[in-house]
Design a protein around this motif. Structure first.
Motif, mmCIF file in Angstrom:
data_model
loop_
_atom_site.group_PDB
_atom_site.id
_atom_site.type_symbol
_atom_site.label_atom_id
_atom_site.label_comp_id
_atom_site.label_asym_id
_atom_site.label_seq_id
_atom_site.Cartn_x
_atom_site.Cartn_y
_atom_site.Cartn_z
ATOM 1 N N CYS A 39 16.025 -40.140 -11.734
ATOM 2 C CA CYS A 39 16.606 -40.367 -13.145
ATOM 3 C C CYS A 39 16.820 -39.137 -13.704
ATOM 4 O O CYS A 39 18.104 -39.507 -15.453
ATOM 5 C CB CYS A 39 15.073 -39.709 -14.290
ATOM 6 S SG CYS A 39 13.582 -40.574 -14.109
ATOM 7 N N CYS A 42 21.155 -39.981 -15.422
ATOM 8 C CA CYS A 42 20.872 -40.535 -16.283
ATOM 9 C C CYS A 42 20.601 -39.432 -17.729
ATOM 10 O O CYS A 42 21.225 -39.356 -18.769
ATOM 11 C CB CYS A 42 20.290 -41.751 -16.846
ATOM 12 S SG CYS A 42 21.299 -43.056 -15.959
ATOM 13 N N HIS A 43 19.622 -38.398 -17.088
ATOM 14 C CA HIS A 43 18.831 -38.077 -18.089
ATOM 15 C C HIS A 43 19.162 -36.278 -18.562
ATOM 16 O O HIS A 43 18.333 -35.758 -18.973
ATOM 17 C CB HIS A 43 17.158 -37.884 -18.462
ATOM 18 C CG HIS A 43 17.657 -39.310 -18.547
ATOM 19 N ND1 HIS A 43 17.682 -39.429 -20.087
ATOM 20 C CD2 HIS A 43 16.809 -40.493 -18.597
ATOM 21 C CE1 HIS A 43 17.099 -41.359 -19.864
ATOM 22 N NE2 HIS A 43 16.707 -41.581 -19.598
ATOM 23 N N PHE A 54 11.323 -36.658 -28.909
ATOM 24 C CA PHE A 54 12.014 -37.872 -28.384
ATOM 25 C C PHE A 54 10.324 -38.724 -28.265
ATOM 26 O O PHE A 54 10.335 -40.017 -28.935
ATOM 27 C CB PHE A 54 12.700 -38.618 -27.330
ATOM 28 C CG PHE A 54 11.728 -37.908 -26.236
ATOM 29 C CD1 PHE A 54 11.173 -39.296 -25.326
ATOM 30 C CD2 PHE A 54 12.455 -37.431 -25.119
ATOM 31 C CE1 PHE A 54 10.498 -39.124 -24.241
ATOM 32 C CE2 PHE A 54 11.527 -36.959 -23.864
ATOM 33 C CZ PHE A 54 10.774 -37.466 -23.667
ATOM 34 N N LYS A 57 9.087 -40.709 -31.725
ATOM 35 C CA LYS A 57 9.435 -42.558 -31.868
ATOM 36 C C LYS A 57 8.442 -43.296 -30.888
ATOM 37 O O LYS A 57 8.549 -44.468 -31.608
ATOM 38 C CB LYS A 57 10.635 -42.404 -30.746
ATOM 39 C CG LYS A 57 12.098 -42.014 -31.578
ATOM 40 C CD LYS A 57 13.441 -42.634 -30.763
ATOM 41 C CE LYS A 57 13.411 -41.520 -29.549
ATOM 42 N NZ LYS A 57 15.290 -41.845 -29.028
ATOM 43 N N TYR A 58 7.529 -43.170 -29.891
ATOM 44 C CA TYR A 58 6.710 -44.071 -29.946
ATOM 45 C C TYR A 58 4.611 -43.927 -30.075
ATOM 46 O O TYR A 58 4.772 -42.228 -29.884
ATOM 47 C CB TYR A 58 6.281 -43.365 -28.028
ATOM 48 C CG TYR A 58 8.509 -44.061 -27.266
ATOM 49 C CD1 TYR A 58 8.769 -45.028 -27.429
ATOM 50 C CD2 TYR A 58 9.251 -43.160 -27.300
ATOM 51 C CE1 TYR A 58 9.803 -45.334 -27.440
ATOM 52 C CE2 TYR A 58 10.239 -42.666 -27.240
ATOM 53 C CZ TYR A 58 10.615 -44.081 -27.079
ATOM 54 O OH TYR A 58 11.959 -44.047 -26.201
ATOM 55 N N MET A 71 12.747 -48.404 -16.769
ATOM 56 C CA MET A 71 13.824 -46.739 -16.826
ATOM 57 C C MET A 71 13.952 -47.889 -15.340
ATOM 58 O O MET A 71 12.929 -47.934 -14.162
ATOM 59 C CB MET A 71 13.484 -45.827 -16.792
ATOM 60 C CG MET A 71 13.458 -45.277 -17.908
ATOM 61 S SD MET A 71 15.291 -45.689 -18.817
ATOM 62 C CE MET A 71 14.850 -45.991 -20.267
HETATM 63 C C1 HEC Z 1 21.213 -45.851 -15.270
HETATM 64 C C2 HEC Z 1 20.731 -44.683 -15.969
HETATM 65 C C3 HEC Z 1 19.058 -44.346 -16.794
HETATM 66 C C4 HEC Z 1 18.895 -44.232 -15.549
HETATM 67 C C5 HEC Z 1 18.407 -43.997 -13.597
HETATM 68 C C6 HEC Z 1 16.880 -43.292 -16.098
HETATM 69 N N1 HEC Z 1 17.076 -44.333 -17.425
HETATM 70 FE FE1 HEC Z 1 15.813 -43.626 -18.811
HETATM 71 N N2 HEC Z 1 17.161 -44.182 -19.986
HETATM 72 C C7 HEC Z 1 18.555 -44.652 -19.440
HETATM 73 C C8 HEC Z 1 18.917 -45.386 -21.635
HETATM 74 C C9 HEC Z 1 20.434 -45.852 -21.965
HETATM 75 C C10 HEC Z 1 17.853 -44.811 -22.176
HETATM 76 C C11 HEC Z 1 17.877 -44.628 -23.961
HETATM 77 C C12 HEC Z 1 17.397 -46.801 -23.923
HETATM 78 C C13 HEC Z 1 15.925 -47.246 -24.305
HETATM 79 O O1 HEC Z 1 15.610 -46.431 -24.661
HETATM 80 O O2 HEC Z 1 15.559 -48.087 -23.534
HETATM 81 C C14 HEC Z 1 16.395 -44.230 -21.159
HETATM 82 C C15 HEC Z 1 15.161 -43.867 -21.887
HETATM 83 C C16 HEC Z 1 14.591 -43.119 -21.967
HETATM 84 C C17 HEC Z 1 13.619 -42.159 -22.434
HETATM 85 C C18 HEC Z 1 13.018 -42.554 -23.235
HETATM 86 C C19 HEC Z 1 14.196 -41.228 -24.473
HETATM 87 C C20 HEC Z 1 14.008 -41.303 -25.957
HETATM 88 O O3 HEC Z 1 14.944 -41.268 -26.804
HETATM 89 O O4 HEC Z 1 13.301 -42.695 -26.591
HETATM 90 C C21 HEC Z 1 12.585 -42.047 -21.489
HETATM 91 C C22 HEC Z 1 11.302 -40.863 -21.280
HETATM 92 C C23 HEC Z 1 13.267 -42.296 -19.531
HETATM 93 N N3 HEC Z 1 13.960 -42.669 -20.111
HETATM 94 C C24 HEC Z 1 12.943 -42.081 -18.955
HETATM 95 C C25 HEC Z 1 13.588 -42.204 -17.062
HETATM 96 C C26 HEC Z 1 12.326 -42.148 -16.148
HETATM 97 C C27 HEC Z 1 11.171 -41.480 -16.399
HETATM 98 C C28 HEC Z 1 13.443 -42.507 -15.103
HETATM 99 C C29 HEC Z 1 13.160 -42.111 -14.139
HETATM 100 C C30 HEC Z 1 11.942 -42.651 -13.264
HETATM 101 C C31 HEC Z 1 14.630 -42.540 -15.988
HETATM 102 N N4 HEC Z 1 14.451 -42.579 -17.696
HETATM 103 C C32 HEC Z 1 16.050 -42.936 -15.138
HETATM 104 C C33 HEC Z 1 18.610 -44.494 -18.316
HETATM 105 C C34 HEC Z 1 18.370 -44.214 -17.747
#
Ligand code: HEC
Length: 176
Positions: A39, A42-43, A54, A57-58, A71
């Motif tokens: 993760c 991206c984060h 954040f 928001k849910y 994700m």
């Molecule tokens: C390829 C990029 C990418 C990866 C890898 C990724 N994410 Fe995300 N994530 C995003 C994007 C873009 C958003 C915002 C869009 C959405 O809410 O769908 C997001 C949104 C989120 C949010 C909500 C944040 C908010 O502000 O609402 C969470 C929590 C989150 N991700 C957790 C995870 C976790 C845990 C993993 C790994 C298991 C992960 N993400 C892997 C791109 C990624």
């Protein structure tokens, strides 16, 4: 035949529940390590690029779980694994340290903490246990023979924020 299989499955499930309910078990995944691997690209490291608060928001825990489930890095995760990741996400959203117990050894327990610059302490009732940090995000505690896992309480402190993990209650903090 099918009935025999499902009866077998039911029995296996019942046994799993019995074992899980009786003893104390570590978390199903190493949430901090998994986040780092799947993760953080991206984060950010330890979720630094996620927006503070954040979670608000849910509307419910299940909505937050659905986002995590959608994700790219969450493909194939079981429900109990997703729940563990969601707990870590709550800690990040609240800007609080996250504590998780991940390994149960014969004489020691191990776990993770995030952010890695949090101070970890452990005690059993009034007695302080020694905490070793194999690396910034991990902790290890040798358990004296007379110590019961259910009595172990671990805290992580970072600035003014603090998380407490009581193994008798759950294997990780931020369950709610
Ligand atoms: C390829 C990029 C990418 C990866 C890898 C990724 N994410 Fe995300 N994530 C995003 C994007 C873009 C958003 C915002 C869009 C959405 O809410 O769908 C997001 C949104 C989120 C949010 C909500 C944040 C908010 O502000 O609402 C969470 C929590 C989150 N991700 C957790 C995870 C976790 C845990 C993993 C790994 C298991 C992960 N993400 C892997 C791109 C990624």
């Amino acid at each position: 035949m099918r009935r025999a299989i499902s009866a077998g499955l039911t029995l296996a499930l019942l046994m799993a529940v019995a074992v899980g309910g009786g003893g104390l078990n570590p978390a199903p995944i190493k949430a901090v390590e998994v986040f780092h691997r799947k993760c953080s690209s991206c984060h950010g490291k330890e979720g630094t690029m996620l927006e503070r608060g954040f979670e608000q928001k849910y509307a419910s825990a299940s909505e937050l779980r659905e986002v995590v489930e959608s994700m790219p890095g969450a493909i194939g995760m079981r429900t109990d694994e997703l729940e563990t990741m969601v707990a870590y996400m709550r800690a990040i959203s609240r800007g609080e340290p996250f504590l998780i117990w991940t390994v149960r050894g014969a004489t020691a327990i191990e776990g993770e903490v995030s952010p890695g610059d949090s101070k970890v302490q452990a005690r059993v009732q009034k007695r302080t246990l020694k905490v070793v940090r194999p690396d910034a995000n991990r902790w290890r505690i040798e358990l004296p023979k007379d110590v019961k896992l259910a009595d172990v309480e671990i805290t992580a402190q970072r600035g003014a924020s603090r998380a407490t993990l009581r193994l008798r209650e759950a294997p990780y903090s931020h369950t709610k």
